[in-house]
Design an enzyme around this catalytic site. Sequence first.
Site, PDB file in Angstrom:
ATOM      1  N   ARG A 179       0.842  -1.204   0.000  1.00  0.00           N
ATOM      2  CA  ARG A 179       0.000   0.000   0.000  1.00  0.00           C
ATOM      3  C   ARG A 179       0.878   1.256   0.000  1.00  0.00           C
ATOM      4  NH1 ARG A 179      -4.142  -0.758   4.833  1.00  0.00           N
ATOM      5  NH2 ARG A 179      -4.823   1.342   4.181  1.00  0.00           N
ATOM      6  N   CYS A 237      -1.317   6.077   9.026  1.00  0.00           N
ATOM      7  CA  CYS A 237      -1.679   4.720   8.573  1.00  0.00           C
ATOM      8  C   CYS A 237      -2.877   4.872   7.656  1.00  0.00           C
ATOM      9  CB  CYS A 237      -1.965   3.806   9.764  1.00  0.00           C
ATOM     10  SG  CYS A 237      -3.328   4.362  10.812  1.00  0.00           S
TER      11      CYS A 237
END
Length: 279
Positions: A179, A237
Amino acid sequence: MSFKSALISPSELRDTLTRDANVILLDCTIDKVGQSLKDSKLELLPNSLFFDIEGKFSDHAAKLPHTLVSEQVFESEAQALGIDQNSIIVLYDRWGVYSSPRAWWMFKVMGFDQVYILNGGVPAWKKNKFELTDNYNQQHKTGNFKAQFQKNLYADKEYILAHYKAPEVSIFDARSKGRFIGLVAEPRKGLNGGHIPHSKNLPFEDLLDGIYYKQTDELKQQFDQFKTTGSEYVFSCGSGVTASILAFASYISGHANIRVYDGSWSEWGREELNLPIEK
């Protein structure tokens, strides 16, 4: 009474529960992305209350997941849980270590210091064969908790924009490498792939040993490997939850000059915002 470390073992907690009436146990469990405990048997430490991260302690007007509530709302909801200024709060979750660090950061950013995390959560408590229950404590008294927002522990989009190039600030991203580099699609719709420029990738799993946090010297090594010059660490995050796993690890390994980027990639990665992104 206080514990030696902000991270405590099941045996330390049980010993304290037998002699200190000021301890409040909060179950901070939330679902993981793609995983839920909603259909599992409810297993809790006796006399626990539910700290509702996704409900009462998230600002649903913000349109981003898990957005921190206002000082006033946090104070009111904490008081409703019977939390006093002299309470000792122990946080845990039913995964092991996942969402309890998010709750820890929330209490810290609201100015409360007597807050601790049970290492390994319910699974560790079970391993020790300590008593469990399937009911929450029914709290009736109202506490006298007072919130005092600590802006030095908090980062928003504007703070990141002003500081992501600054040599004194190191940004750590807790998402997976895939990611982070933009090769794996984001689980939430409408988000670009990639990362905040100059940020460093430290997947939160690298700080855990199964259900537990790794030893403090190992945690320190995880941060030291980046050879950062920054005196301040900022953690991001997907939505501010696993960033808090990094923030707590930094704190207990001796680097307490920390902030959590509350909006995290759910905000920064939004296609319509056109913020600086690296892949």
